[in-house]
Design a protein around this motif. Structure first.
Motif, PDB file in Angstrom:
ATOM      1  N   PRO A 327       0.952  -1.159  -0.031  1.00  0.00           N
ATOM      2  CA  PRO A 327      -0.361   0.509  -0.141  1.00  0.00           C
ATOM      3  C   PRO A 327       0.616   1.260   0.152  1.00  0.00           C
ATOM      4  N   VAL A 334      -1.959   0.226  -6.452  1.00  0.00           N
ATOM      5  CA  VAL A 334      -2.926  -0.569  -5.606  1.00  0.00           C
ATOM      6  C   VAL A 334      -5.002  -0.688  -6.605  1.00  0.00           C
ATOM      7  N   ALA A 340      -3.908  -5.721  -2.667  1.00  0.00           N
ATOM      8  CA  ALA A 340      -2.961  -4.313  -1.738  1.00  0.00           C
ATOM      9  C   ALA A 340      -2.350  -5.306   0.046  1.00  0.00           C
TER      10      ALA A 340
END
Length: 448
Positions: A327, A334, A340
Protein backbone atom coordinates in the motif's frame (compact mmCIF):
# COMPACT_ATOMS: atom_id res chain seq x y z
CA UNK A 1 1.99 -51.33 -30.50
CA UNK A 2 3.88 -48.33 -31.92
CA UNK A 3 6.67 -46.91 -29.82
CA UNK A 4 5.85 -43.73 -27.95
CA UNK A 5 8.57 -41.17 -27.61
CA UNK A 6 8.33 -39.36 -24.29
CA UNK A 7 10.50 -36.32 -23.74
CA UNK A 8 11.03 -35.60 -20.09
CA UNK A 9 11.40 -31.93 -19.31
CA UNK A 10 14.14 -31.14 -16.81
CA UNK A 11 12.87 -29.60 -13.58
CA UNK A 12 13.24 -25.82 -13.41
CA UNK A 13 16.49 -24.57 -11.96
CA UNK A 14 16.14 -23.54 -8.32
CA UNK A 15 15.82 -19.81 -7.74
CA UNK A 16 18.82 -18.16 -6.10
CA UNK A 17 17.50 -16.05 -3.22
CA UNK A 18 20.48 -13.69 -3.41
CA UNK A 19 19.84 -10.35 -5.11
CA UNK A 20 23.54 -9.61 -4.75
CA UNK A 21 24.37 -12.66 -6.90
CA UNK A 22 21.90 -11.39 -9.54
CA UNK A 23 23.52 -7.95 -9.57
CA UNK A 24 27.03 -9.41 -9.78
CA UNK A 25 25.94 -11.52 -12.75
CA UNK A 26 24.47 -8.47 -14.51
CA UNK A 27 27.65 -6.44 -14.01
CA UNK A 28 29.81 -9.36 -15.16
CA UNK A 29 27.75 -9.73 -18.34
CA UNK A 30 26.52 -13.18 -17.34
CA UNK A 31 22.88 -12.04 -17.19
CA UNK A 32 20.75 -10.03 -19.61
CA UNK A 33 18.70 -8.58 -16.76
CA UNK A 34 19.00 -4.89 -15.87
CA UNK A 35 19.93 -3.10 -12.66
CA UNK A 36 19.28 0.53 -11.82
CA UNK A 37 22.91 1.04 -10.78
CA UNK A 38 26.02 -1.03 -11.39
CA UNK A 39 27.43 0.56 -8.21
CA UNK A 40 25.27 -1.91 -6.29
CA UNK A 41 27.87 -4.56 -7.16
CA UNK A 42 30.56 -2.94 -5.00
CA UNK A 43 30.71 -2.86 -1.23
CA UNK A 44 28.56 -0.20 0.47
CA UNK A 45 31.66 1.02 2.30
CA UNK A 46 32.62 2.75 -0.95
CA UNK A 47 29.76 5.20 -0.26
CA UNK A 48 29.89 5.51 3.53
CA UNK A 49 31.81 8.77 3.54
CA UNK A 50 29.78 10.38 0.76
CA UNK A 51 26.53 12.29 1.31
CA UNK A 52 23.51 10.46 -0.09
CA UNK A 53 21.58 7.26 0.40
CA UNK A 54 23.80 5.25 -1.92
CA UNK A 55 22.98 3.30 -5.09
CA UNK A 56 19.54 1.77 -5.46
CA UNK A 57 16.00 3.04 -5.43
CA UNK A 58 16.61 6.14 -3.27
CA UNK A 59 19.80 7.34 -4.95
CA UNK A 60 17.99 10.34 -6.43
CA UNK A 61 16.46 11.46 -3.11
CA UNK A 62 17.96 14.42 -1.27
CA UNK A 63 19.47 13.43 2.06
CA UNK A 64 19.18 15.93 4.94
CA UNK A 65 22.29 17.71 6.10
CA UNK A 66 23.78 16.06 9.14
CA UNK A 67 22.42 12.59 8.46
CA UNK A 68 24.42 9.83 10.20
CA UNK A 69 27.44 8.47 8.39
CA UNK A 70 29.36 5.29 8.97
CA UNK A 71 33.04 5.32 9.85
CA UNK A 72 35.50 3.29 7.84
CA UNK A 73 35.02 -0.46 8.02
CA UNK A 74 38.35 -2.23 8.70
CA UNK A 75 39.93 -3.71 5.59
CA UNK A 76 39.76 -7.30 6.85
CA UNK A 77 35.96 -7.12 6.58
CA UNK A 78 35.98 -5.30 3.25
CA UNK A 79 38.33 -7.84 1.67
CA UNK A 80 36.74 -10.97 3.12
CA UNK A 81 34.84 -13.34 0.82
CA UNK A 82 31.17 -14.19 1.25
CA UNK A 83 32.07 -17.61 2.67
CA UNK A 84 34.62 -16.15 5.08
CA UNK A 85 32.16 -13.58 6.42
CA UNK A 86 29.51 -16.27 6.74
CA UNK A 87 31.86 -18.36 8.88
CA UNK A 88 32.93 -15.43 11.05
CA UNK A 89 29.34 -14.39 11.72
CA UNK A 90 28.37 -17.92 12.68
CA UNK A 91 31.37 -18.25 14.98
CA UNK A 92 30.67 -14.92 16.69
CA UNK A 93 27.01 -15.81 17.21
CA UNK A 94 27.97 -19.19 18.65
CA UNK A 95 30.35 -17.50 21.08
CA UNK A 96 27.81 -14.89 22.15
CA UNK A 97 24.91 -17.32 22.46
CA UNK A 98 21.86 -15.81 24.16
CA UNK A 99 23.74 -12.61 24.95
CA UNK A 100 22.76 -11.32 21.49
CA UNK A 101 19.67 -11.47 19.28
CA UNK A 102 19.93 -10.63 15.57
CA UNK A 103 16.88 -9.16 13.83
CA UNK A 104 16.57 -9.10 10.03
CA UNK A 105 14.03 -7.08 8.07
CA UNK A 106 12.24 -8.71 5.13
CA UNK A 107 14.07 -6.33 2.76
CA UNK A 108 17.58 -7.27 3.87
CA UNK A 109 19.89 -9.11 1.49
CA UNK A 110 19.88 -12.89 1.74
CA UNK A 111 23.48 -12.99 2.98
CA UNK A 112 22.35 -11.10 6.10
CA UNK A 113 18.88 -12.61 6.62
CA UNK A 114 20.29 -16.13 6.89
CA UNK A 115 21.92 -15.10 10.18
CA UNK A 116 18.83 -13.49 11.72
CA UNK A 117 17.14 -15.06 14.72
CA UNK A 118 13.92 -13.34 13.61
CA UNK A 119 12.83 -12.09 10.18
CA UNK A 120 9.88 -9.73 9.80
CA UNK A 121 8.69 -6.18 9.26
CA UNK A 122 9.82 -3.30 11.44
CA UNK A 123 7.16 -3.68 14.11
CA UNK A 124 7.28 -7.48 14.23
CA UNK A 125 11.02 -7.25 14.82
CA UNK A 126 10.71 -4.60 17.52
CA UNK A 127 8.27 -6.92 19.29
CA UNK A 128 10.61 -9.87 18.77
CA UNK A 129 13.25 -7.98 20.71
CA UNK A 130 10.88 -7.90 23.68
CA UNK A 131 10.97 -11.69 23.78
CA UNK A 132 14.65 -11.55 24.78
CA UNK A 133 14.78 -9.29 27.84
CA UNK A 134 17.96 -10.97 29.03
CA UNK A 135 19.92 -10.37 25.82
CA UNK A 136 22.69 -7.84 26.31
CA UNK A 137 22.55 -6.64 22.71
CA UNK A 138 19.99 -6.44 19.92
CA UNK A 139 21.58 -6.23 16.46
CA UNK A 140 18.96 -4.74 14.14
CA UNK A 141 19.66 -5.44 10.48
CA UNK A 142 17.35 -2.82 9.02
CA UNK A 143 17.39 0.97 8.93
CA UNK A 144 17.78 3.74 11.50
CA UNK A 145 14.15 4.33 12.52
CA UNK A 146 13.72 0.59 13.12
CA UNK A 147 16.65 0.50 15.52
CA UNK A 148 15.20 3.53 17.29
CA UNK A 149 11.87 1.74 17.72
CA UNK A 150 13.64 -1.31 19.15
CA UNK A 151 15.45 0.98 21.59
CA UNK A 152 12.12 2.52 22.63
CA UNK A 153 10.64 -0.89 23.40
CA UNK A 154 13.67 -2.66 24.87
CA UNK A 155 15.07 -2.44 28.40
CA UNK A 156 17.37 0.54 29.12
CA UNK A 157 20.39 -1.67 29.77
CA UNK A 158 20.04 -3.47 26.43
CA UNK A 159 22.22 -2.11 23.62
CA UNK A 160 20.49 -1.75 20.24
CA UNK A 161 23.02 -1.87 17.40
CA UNK A 162 22.66 -0.79 13.77
CA UNK A 163 25.47 -2.46 11.78
CA UNK A 164 25.83 0.48 9.36
CA UNK A 165 24.92 3.95 10.63
CA UNK A 166 24.43 5.12 7.03
CA UNK A 167 21.37 2.85 6.71
CA UNK A 168 18.70 5.53 7.02
CA UNK A 169 15.35 5.84 5.24
CA UNK A 170 14.64 8.47 2.61
CA UNK A 171 10.89 8.38 3.29
CA UNK A 172 11.35 8.84 7.04
CA UNK A 173 13.67 11.76 6.28
CA UNK A 174 10.94 13.47 4.23
CA UNK A 175 9.23 14.57 7.46
CA UNK A 176 11.69 16.08 9.91
CA UNK A 177 10.68 17.43 13.30
CA UNK A 178 11.17 21.11 12.40
CA UNK A 179 8.90 20.79 9.36
CA UNK A 180 6.23 18.97 11.33
CA UNK A 181 6.29 21.52 14.17
CA UNK A 182 5.94 24.33 11.61
CA UNK A 183 3.05 22.51 9.94
CA UNK A 184 1.27 22.16 13.30
CA UNK A 185 1.65 25.89 13.98
CA UNK A 186 0.22 26.79 10.58
CA UNK A 187 -2.69 24.42 11.07
CA UNK A 188 -3.38 26.07 14.44
CA UNK A 189 -3.68 29.41 12.61
CA UNK A 190 -6.43 27.82 10.50
CA UNK A 191 -8.25 25.68 13.09
CA UNK A 192 -7.65 27.61 16.30
CA UNK A 193 -6.88 25.91 19.62
CA UNK A 194 -5.70 22.43 18.67
CA UNK A 195 -6.71 21.04 22.07
CA UNK A 196 -10.24 22.45 22.04
CA UNK A 197 -13.03 19.92 21.56
CA UNK A 198 -16.29 20.45 19.66
CA UNK A 199 -19.79 19.36 20.67
CA UNK A 200 -18.86 15.78 19.76
CA UNK A 201 -15.75 15.84 21.90
CA UNK A 202 -13.39 15.93 18.92
CA UNK A 203 -10.27 18.07 18.52
CA UNK A 204 -9.48 19.76 15.16
CA UNK A 205 -6.66 17.38 14.14
CA UNK A 206 -5.16 14.08 15.29
CA UNK A 207 -1.59 13.45 14.06
CA UNK A 208 -0.85 9.94 12.79
CA UNK A 209 2.64 8.87 11.86
CA UNK A 210 3.65 5.76 9.96
CA UNK A 211 6.10 3.50 11.75
CA UNK A 212 8.60 4.57 9.07
CA UNK A 213 9.46 7.80 10.86
CA UNK A 214 12.05 9.06 13.31
CA UNK A 215 11.70 8.77 17.08
CA UNK A 216 11.42 12.57 17.18
CA UNK A 217 8.32 12.41 14.96
CA UNK A 218 6.82 9.63 17.09
CA UNK A 219 7.49 11.81 20.12
CA UNK A 220 5.68 14.75 18.50
CA UNK A 221 2.69 12.52 17.81
CA UNK A 222 2.67 11.26 21.39
CA UNK A 223 2.71 14.82 22.77
CA UNK A 224 -0.22 15.91 20.59
CA UNK A 225 -2.67 13.10 21.26
CA UNK A 226 -1.70 11.09 18.19
CA UNK A 227 -0.78 7.54 17.33
CA UNK A 228 1.60 5.39 15.25
CA UNK A 229 0.45 3.01 12.50
CA UNK A 230 1.92 0.23 10.41
CA UNK A 231 0.98 -0.80 6.88
CA UNK A 232 -1.06 -3.68 8.32
CA UNK A 233 -3.11 -1.75 10.89
CA UNK A 234 -3.52 1.64 9.17
CA UNK A 235 -7.31 1.32 8.87
CA UNK A 236 -7.79 0.55 12.56
CA UNK A 237 -5.54 3.46 13.50
CA UNK A 238 -7.40 5.90 11.22
CA UNK A 239 -10.69 4.77 12.77
CA UNK A 240 -9.17 5.44 16.19
CA UNK A 241 -8.08 8.90 15.06
CA UNK A 242 -11.44 9.81 13.46
CA UNK A 243 -13.17 8.91 16.73
CA UNK A 244 -11.10 11.60 18.44
CA UNK A 245 -10.52 14.26 15.79
CA UNK A 246 -12.36 15.91 12.92
CA UNK A 247 -9.30 15.47 10.72
CA UNK A 248 -6.09 13.47 10.52
CA UNK A 249 -2.61 14.74 9.68
CA UNK A 250 -0.91 11.67 8.17
CA UNK A 251 2.83 11.44 7.57
CA UNK A 252 5.31 10.76 6.13
CA UNK A 253 3.93 8.45 3.39
CA UNK A 254 1.18 10.01 1.33
CA UNK A 255 0.36 6.78 -0.51
CA UNK A 256 -0.38 4.62 2.53
CA UNK A 257 -2.55 7.41 3.91
CA UNK A 258 -4.42 7.98 0.64
CA UNK A 259 -4.95 4.30 -0.16
CA UNK A 260 -6.20 3.48 3.34
CA UNK A 261 -8.50 6.50 3.66
CA UNK A 262 -9.89 5.96 0.15
CA UNK A 263 -10.78 2.36 1.02
CA UNK A 264 -12.62 3.76 4.06
CA UNK A 265 -14.73 6.02 1.84
CA UNK A 266 -12.93 9.34 2.28
CA UNK A 267 -13.24 11.32 -1.00
CA UNK A 268 -9.99 12.31 -2.69
CA UNK A 269 -11.01 15.97 -2.65
CA UNK A 270 -10.99 15.79 1.15
CA UNK A 271 -7.37 14.58 1.21
CA UNK A 272 -5.21 17.60 0.35
CA UNK A 273 -1.43 17.30 0.16
CA UNK A 274 0.80 19.19 2.58
CA UNK A 275 4.06 20.30 0.98
CA UNK A 276 6.30 21.51 3.83
CA UNK A 277 8.15 23.84 1.48
CA UNK A 278 5.06 25.94 0.71
CA UNK A 279 2.90 28.23 2.89
CA UNK A 280 -0.07 26.29 4.29
CA UNK A 281 1.45 23.29 2.57
CA UNK A 282 0.29 24.65 -0.78
CA UNK A 283 -3.40 24.35 0.16
CA UNK A 284 -6.04 27.02 0.66
CA UNK A 285 -7.75 27.75 3.97
CA UNK A 286 -11.07 26.51 2.62
CA UNK A 287 -9.47 23.26 1.39
CA UNK A 288 -7.94 22.66 4.81
CA UNK A 289 -11.24 23.40 6.55
CA UNK A 290 -12.99 20.78 4.40
CA UNK A 291 -10.20 18.21 4.78
CA UNK A 292 -10.62 14.82 6.46
CA UNK A 293 -7.05 13.62 5.90
CA UNK A 294 -4.10 15.95 5.32
CA UNK A 295 -1.41 13.95 3.51
CA UNK A 296 2.28 14.74 3.90
CA UNK A 297 4.32 15.07 0.72
CA UNK A 298 6.40 11.95 1.34
CA UNK A 299 6.84 8.60 -0.41
CA UNK A 300 8.86 5.39 -0.60
CA UNK A 301 11.20 5.37 -3.58
CA UNK A 302 11.08 1.56 -3.73
CA UNK A 303 7.31 1.43 -4.10
CA UNK A 304 7.09 4.48 -6.33
CA UNK A 305 8.89 2.46 -9.03
CA UNK A 306 5.83 0.27 -9.62
CA UNK A 307 3.44 1.30 -12.40
CA UNK A 308 0.13 0.38 -13.98
CA UNK A 309 2.02 -0.40 -17.22
CA UNK A 310 4.01 -3.04 -15.37
CA UNK A 311 0.79 -4.63 -14.13
CA UNK A 312 -0.74 -4.62 -17.61
CA UNK A 313 2.43 -6.20 -19.03
CA UNK A 314 2.36 -8.90 -16.35
CA UNK A 315 -1.28 -9.71 -17.15
CA UNK A 316 -0.57 -9.86 -20.90
CA UNK A 317 2.44 -12.17 -20.49
CA UNK A 318 1.05 -14.31 -17.67
CA UNK A 319 -2.71 -14.93 -18.01
CA UNK A 320 -4.25 -15.58 -14.62
CA UNK A 321 -1.42 -13.86 -12.74
CA UNK A 322 -2.22 -12.74 -9.20
CA UNK A 323 -0.92 -9.21 -8.66
CA UNK A 324 -0.24 -8.12 -5.07
CA UNK A 325 1.31 -4.76 -4.23
CA UNK A 326 2.27 -2.90 -1.08
CA UNK A 327 0.00 0.00 0.00
CA UNK A 328 2.99 2.37 -0.21
CA UNK A 329 2.53 2.13 -3.99
CA UNK A 330 0.72 5.00 -5.79
CA UNK A 331 -3.09 4.83 -5.75
CA UNK A 332 -3.34 3.97 -9.46
CA UNK A 333 -1.11 0.94 -8.93
CA UNK A 334 -3.06 -0.24 -5.87
CA UNK A 335 -6.33 0.16 -7.79
CA UNK A 336 -4.99 -1.86 -10.74
CA UNK A 337 -3.67 -4.71 -8.59
CA UNK A 338 -5.70 -7.67 -7.39
CA UNK A 339 -4.70 -7.09 -3.79
CA UNK A 340 -2.70 -4.68 -1.65
CA UNK A 341 -1.21 -5.46 1.72
CA UNK A 342 1.78 -5.21 4.01
CA UNK A 343 4.94 -7.23 3.52
CA UNK A 344 3.62 -9.78 5.98
CA UNK A 345 0.30 -9.92 4.11
CA UNK A 346 2.17 -10.62 0.86
CA UNK A 347 4.18 -13.38 2.50
CA UNK A 348 1.11 -15.03 3.99
CA UNK A 349 -0.84 -14.77 0.73
CA UNK A 350 1.86 -16.74 -1.07
CA UNK A 351 2.21 -19.27 1.75
CA UNK A 352 -1.56 -19.78 1.73
CA UNK A 353 -1.86 -20.51 -2.01
CA UNK A 354 -2.69 -24.22 -2.27
CA UNK A 355 -2.38 -24.54 -6.05
CA UNK A 356 0.61 -23.55 -8.24
CA UNK A 357 0.11 -19.86 -8.94
CA UNK A 358 1.87 -17.08 -10.80
CA UNK A 359 2.43 -14.05 -8.57
CA UNK A 360 3.55 -10.59 -9.67
CA UNK A 361 4.62 -8.73 -6.55
CA UNK A 362 5.04 -5.00 -6.10
CA UNK A 363 7.44 -4.63 -3.20
CA UNK A 364 11.18 -4.67 -2.45
CA UNK A 365 13.08 -7.14 -4.62
CA UNK A 366 15.00 -8.90 -1.81
CA UNK A 367 11.72 -10.12 -0.32
CA UNK A 368 10.33 -11.11 -3.72
CA UNK A 369 13.47 -13.05 -4.65
CA UNK A 370 13.49 -14.84 -1.31
CA UNK A 371 9.81 -15.80 -1.64
CA UNK A 372 10.48 -17.15 -5.13
CA UNK A 373 13.26 -19.34 -3.76
CA UNK A 374 11.19 -20.53 -0.80
CA UNK A 375 8.13 -21.45 -2.91
CA UNK A 376 9.33 -23.21 -6.09
CA UNK A 377 5.81 -24.57 -6.72
CA UNK A 378 4.80 -21.02 -7.69
CA UNK A 379 6.16 -18.61 -10.28
CA UNK A 380 6.94 -15.42 -8.34
CA UNK A 381 8.49 -12.32 -9.85
CA UNK A 382 8.89 -8.64 -9.09
CA UNK A 383 6.65 -6.29 -11.09
CA UNK A 384 9.62 -4.04 -11.78
CA UNK A 385 11.96 -5.94 -14.14
CA UNK A 386 14.90 -3.69 -13.21
CA UNK A 387 16.80 -5.03 -10.20
CA UNK A 388 16.76 -2.04 -7.86
CA UNK A 389 16.84 -2.83 -4.13
CA UNK A 390 16.18 -0.36 -1.33
CA UNK A 391 19.28 1.84 -1.23
CA UNK A 392 19.43 2.02 2.54
CA UNK A 393 18.50 -1.56 3.42
CA UNK A 394 21.29 -2.59 1.06
CA UNK A 395 23.81 -0.64 3.17
CA UNK A 396 23.72 -3.53 5.66
CA UNK A 397 26.37 -5.92 4.34
CA UNK A 398 27.62 -9.13 6.02
CA UNK A 399 30.91 -7.31 6.57
CA UNK A 400 29.23 -4.86 8.93
CA UNK A 401 27.32 -7.63 10.70
CA UNK A 402 30.56 -9.54 11.30
CA UNK A 403 32.23 -6.34 12.54
CA UNK A 404 29.60 -5.51 15.18
CA UNK A 405 29.26 -9.12 16.34
CA UNK A 406 33.01 -9.60 16.70
CA UNK A 407 33.07 -6.30 18.55
CA UNK A 408 30.62 -7.74 21.07
CA UNK A 409 32.81 -10.83 21.43
CA UNK A 410 35.70 -8.48 22.26
CA UNK A 411 33.54 -6.58 24.77
CA UNK A 412 32.98 -3.53 22.56
CA UNK A 413 29.53 -2.16 21.64
CA UNK A 414 29.73 -0.60 18.17
CA UNK A 415 27.09 1.62 16.51
CA UNK A 416 24.71 1.78 19.47
CA UNK A 417 21.41 3.57 18.79
CA UNK A 418 19.94 5.37 21.81
CA UNK A 419 16.86 7.62 21.80
CA UNK A 420 17.08 10.60 24.21
CA UNK A 421 14.81 10.31 27.24
CA UNK A 422 12.82 13.46 26.47
CA UNK A 423 11.94 12.03 23.04
CA UNK A 424 11.52 8.43 24.16
CA UNK A 425 8.77 9.02 26.73
CA UNK A 426 6.15 10.59 24.39
CA UNK A 427 7.19 8.29 21.53
CA UNK A 428 6.38 5.28 23.71
CA UNK A 429 2.96 6.80 24.43
CA UNK A 430 2.21 6.94 20.69
CA UNK A 431 3.35 3.33 20.26
CA UNK A 432 1.31 2.16 23.24
CA UNK A 433 -1.81 3.79 21.75
CA UNK A 434 -1.21 1.80 18.58
CA UNK A 435 -0.86 -1.44 20.55
CA UNK A 436 -4.12 -0.72 22.36
CA UNK A 437 -6.06 0.01 19.14
CA UNK A 438 -7.63 -3.25 17.96
CA UNK A 439 -9.74 -3.93 14.83
CA UNK A 440 -13.38 -4.94 15.39
CA UNK A 441 -13.87 -8.59 16.30
CA UNK A 442 -13.85 -10.83 13.25
CA UNK A 443 -12.23 -8.33 10.90
CA UNK A 444 -8.94 -9.37 9.33
CA UNK A 445 -6.81 -6.26 9.08
CA UNK A 446 -5.43 -5.64 5.59
CA UNK A 447 -4.10 -2.37 4.23
CA UNK A 448 -5.68 -1.51 0.92
Amino acid sequence: MPAVNITLQPPPAPVDASVDHAIQAIVAGASIAETCSTDLAVGPWDFDTRPGYGPGSSMGDVIPTGSPRQGELPREYRDASEDELDGRIRAAKATLGERVVVLGHFYQREEVVRHADYVGDSFQLANAALEHPDAEAIVFCGVHFMAETADLLSRPEQAVILPNLAAGCSMADMADIDQVEECWEQLADVYGDMDATDANGKVPVIPVTYMNSSAAIKGFVGRHGGIVCTSSNARTVLEWAFARGRRVLFFPDQHLGRNTAKAMGVPLEQMPMWNPRRPLGGASVSTLEDARVILWHGFCSVHRRFTVDQIEKARAEHPGVRVIVHPECPMEVVDAADEAGSTDYIRKAIEGATEPTTFAIGTEVNLVQRLAAQHPQHKIFCLDPVVCPCSTMYRIHPGYLAWVLEGLVAGEVRNRIAVPTDVAAPARVALERMLAAKPPAGRVEKAS
